[in-house]
Design an enzyme around this catalytic site. Structure first.
Site, mmCIF file in Angstrom:
data_model
loop_
_atom_site.group_PDB
_atom_site.id
_atom_site.type_symbol
_atom_site.label_atom_id
_atom_site.label_comp_id
_atom_site.label_asym_id
_atom_site.label_seq_id
_atom_site.Cartn_x
_atom_site.Cartn_y
_atom_site.Cartn_z
ATOM 1 N N HIS A 59 -9.897 -4.039 10.000
ATOM 2 C CA HIS A 59 -8.956 -3.019 10.061
ATOM 3 C C HIS A 59 -8.885 -2.367 11.690
ATOM 4 O O HIS A 59 -7.678 -1.942 11.935
ATOM 5 C CB HIS A 59 -9.549 -1.809 9.129
ATOM 6 N N GLU B 243 -7.244 0.233 0.217
ATOM 7 C CA GLU B 243 -8.790 0.769 0.391
ATOM 8 C C GLU B 243 -8.906 2.006 1.239
ATOM 9 O O GLU B 243 -9.871 2.427 1.075
ATOM 10 C CB GLU B 243 -9.438 -0.416 1.025
ATOM 11 N N ASP C 47 1.576 2.951 -1.187
ATOM 12 C CA ASP C 47 0.945 1.688 -2.197
ATOM 13 C C ASP C 47 1.455 1.927 -3.508
ATOM 14 O O ASP C 47 1.373 3.121 -3.955
ATOM 15 C CB ASP C 47 -0.624 1.891 -1.929
ATOM 16 N N ASP D 170 -0.135 -3.548 6.045
ATOM 17 C CA ASP D 170 -1.316 -4.159 5.454
ATOM 18 C C ASP D 170 -1.376 -4.558 3.778
ATOM 19 O O ASP D 170 -2.118 -4.000 2.953
ATOM 20 C CB ASP D 170 -2.625 -2.912 5.521
ATOM 21 N N ASP E 125 6.877 2.121 -4.673
ATOM 22 C CA ASP E 125 7.119 0.767 -4.032
ATOM 23 C C ASP E 125 7.409 0.993 -2.621
ATOM 24 O O ASP E 125 8.682 1.462 -2.457
ATOM 25 C CB ASP E 125 8.153 0.136 -4.809
#
Length: 654
Positions: free
Chosen positions: A335, A359, A379, A451, A421
């Site tokens: 990261h 995450e 996300d 990511d 989305d």
């Protein structure tokens, strides 16, 4: 749980009709034949008295709950068959009319190998306790017992074998050492991970102190390995699973479940969200750390391990649909390398967007920059984000960062988290020039970090081939905007999908593109990243020297309450290693531009470098980058670049 001291008193009577050590070999052979070939034969052993059956068929049916239709008797005491030494008769059930479900199990197999130490020695040396534990374990999971037996090894433990309708189980005990080893093999298509907790509950019986003054015994400790047996893909096994793949296939099996070098493996959670299968595991990779060091780190004996427990703790790994996404010992490298290379390439990043990053670690790294005023994270899987907050709190921990308002980065005042989305989110806001007119200047992003899945993923490939999404990324950036994406394994970064990805970014208007690899992210192979710059101002910042990079990091990165560095891995030397692409990318480029590469090779030999030959206007030109910035690092180089149709001389070296 079985109590070892009272096992003989409490144990339910084991039917002696299923106890037959003298026909163990026949039981094993028949069981393996029926198991491997899926022939649907069930074997039941019954005692006989001079050829007469002491058990009525109705009792047999009640005991085993199997139909007696098609019953035929195989009399093993027939002298002509040389079975006179046996005192039992075998009954074979013809299961030619088995269910269709049995057909689907052909070619499927799962095996679980388990070792448990620090187990109660009395339990390990008790035949009745072991029988009870074996039957209780498999009967609870609807495996129907066919036969089982235990054999004493000179009063030094037992070897037990159990044959069930869809499973075979072997166990071996070593009472003097407090160890039991189990081998469970099934023809069922489901994995056996769910058995682990039950196995531990049934067989991991702790030692009991005889006297109160005795030292406490160490608790039982279990290690295990899970194997997917048979040539599964050749038999089309993936067709039996929704989504085309078993939940324990892929990197989850290759990297964790089937590796004996991972000890103290434990599944923290398995959840099927609306979009994906999520596994959380913890384990100790004995290639890099030992169980003994971990156990010592939990003590308070003043040892190095106990003073620095963070260096010896168990690793945590998260898998999505069987593919590894992040690990505790690799996530900082991954990261930090993803985020800070892009952030330093923009002169003053204030507004940042993150696509994916469930995450929370990508968000954490962005919030380390003092210039950041707002971070928008999109996300699609909100359930996955909540699972990460529960099982991976270290990934989104902002408690030590000066200026962060909450312990969790997700709750920071600068963070805006949307469970939508992300592709459609950008298309709706930035897809066309007309929509862009209605967007305020402060709504553009200085940096966009993707990511999410790499371009080799089938689902994401379909999205990448749609230039509308790529155009929306370009439109969503400010004038000096920077886009960065992880593009998967370095070996895959040169495949057609990624090449198409780079072409699309070039077509929509990105002025410069760079690829760099990071090999210490915990993925067992280098991981590639693609940086796309909207103009040449950011290109100059990409090639800053080490002194300027250190100065920028000192000015931009926040301090910590603990006084420890906010960045664990990223520094000027790391950034310098990212500036030039790996030679493999140059090699692939030259295979497509042979004449240009041959010409450059001759010019380098003659020390007469003509940039007009090297620079073909391709935003991704590793040949140009290496020869200009590596062979002549101190030179002031100019290149003719077209900007809005007008040729300009642009300085490429700061």
């Amino acid at each position: 749980m079985v109590n070892a001291r009272h096992c003989k008193n409490d144990i339910a009577d084991v039917d002696p009709q299923l106890h037959f050590p003298r026909v163990a070999v026949i039981s094993t052979v028949c069981g393996v034949i029926s198991f491997v070939f899926g022939c649907g034969v069930r074997i039941v052993n019954l005692p006989r008295d001079k050829g007469k059956l002491p058990i009525q068929p109705d009792r047999l049916e009640n005991m085993h709950q199997v139909p007696l239709q098609g019953l035929r008797v195989l009399n093993l005491t027939d002298e002509s068959a040389n079975y006179t030494s046996l005192s039992e008769s075998w009954f074979v059930f013809d299961a030619s009319d088995r269910d269709e479900d049995d057909e689907s199990a052909a070619g499927i197999g799962n095996q679980l190998l388990v070792d448990i130490k620090n187990v109660n020695s009395n339990f390990l040396n008790s035949e009745e306790c072991l029988k009870k534990a074996m039957i209780a374990l498999l009967a609870e999971n609807d495996f129907e017992p066919v036969s089982y037996y235990c054999r004493s090894r000179n009063h030094a433990g037992y070897s037990c074998h159990g044959h069930f309708d869809e499973a075979v189980m072997n166990l071996y005990t070593f009472p003097f050492h407090g160890v039991i080893s189990l081998d469970l093999l099934t023809r069922d298509e489901e994995d056996l991970i769910s058995f682990l907790e039950k196995i531990e509950g049934v067989f991991a019986i702790p030692e009991e102190k005889i006297h109160q003054l005795d030292e406490d015994y160490p608790p039982p400790q279990m290690t295990w390995t899970h194997k997917l047996r048979n040539f599964r893909h050749e038999f089309g096994v993936e067709d039996y699973h929704e989504g085309g793949k078993s939940v324990v296939e892929g990197e989850l099996t290759q990297d964790i479940l089937s590796q004996p070098g991972f000890e103290m493996k434990k599944q923290l959670a398995f959840v099927e969200t609306k979009y994906q299968n999520v596994h959380f595991y913890e384990a100790i990779n004995t290639r890099f750390r030992s169980v003994a060091s971990y156990e010592k780190s939990l003590s308070k004996d003043g040892s190095y391990e106990s003073l620095h427990p963070e260096l010896f703790r168990q690793d945590k790994i998260v898998f999505l649909d069987g593919d590894s996404q992040s690990s505790l010992y690799g996530e900082a490298v991954y990261h930090e390398g993803l985020v800070h290379a892009a952030m330093l390439t923009h002169p003053n990043p204030k507004r940042v967007a993150i696509i994916g990053g469930g995450e929370g670690a990508t968000l954490r790294e962005v919030l380390k920059h003092k210039t950041v005023q707002e971070v928008v994270m999109i996300d699609i899987d909100g359930e996955f984000v909540q699972l990460c907050r529960k099982y991976l709190p270290e990934w989104s921990d902002c408690s030590d960062l000066v200026g962060s308002t909450t312990p969790s980065c997700f709750d920071d005042d600068r963070a805006r988290v949307y469970f939508e989305d992300a592709f459609q989110w950008f298309i709706d806001r930035f897809a066309t020039v007309d929509n862009k007119k209605g967007v305020e200047e402060e709504d553009f992003f200085d940096v966009i970090i993707m990511d999410a899945c790499d371009p080799t993923n089938d689902f994401v490939t379909k999205l990448y081939v749609d230039s509308t999404f790529v155009k929306s990324l370009y439109n969503g950036l400010s004038k000096s905007g920077v886009f960065i994406a992880q593009i998967g394994r370095a070996a895959a970064a040169v495949v057609d999908e990624t090449a198409m990805f780079k072409r699309m970014f070039s077509d929509v208007g990105f002025r410069s593109m760079h690829i760099y690899d990071e090999g210490r992210s915990g993925f067992y192979e280098p991981w590639s990243h693609l940086v796309a710059l909207k103009n040449t101002v950011s290109r100059k910042l990409w090639y800053q020297n080490a002194a300027n990079i250190d100065i920028e990091l000192h000015k931009r990165i926040v301090s910590t309450h603990s006084g420890e560095p906010a960045l664990l891995y990223f520094d000027a030397s790391v950034m310098l290693s990212y500036q030039l692409p790996h030679m493999v990318h140059e090699d692939v480029y030259c295979r497509l531009h042979l004449q240009q590469c041959y010409a450059v090779e001759d010019m380098v030999k003659n020390r007469d470098l003509d940039l007009t030959v090297i620079d073909d206007g391709d935003p991704f030109n590793p040949l140009y980058e290496r020869n200009v910035f590596y062979n002549k690092p101190n030179a002031t180089v100019f290149s003719i670049l077209a900007e809005n149709g007008v040729a300009k001389f642009i300085s490429l070296v700061p």
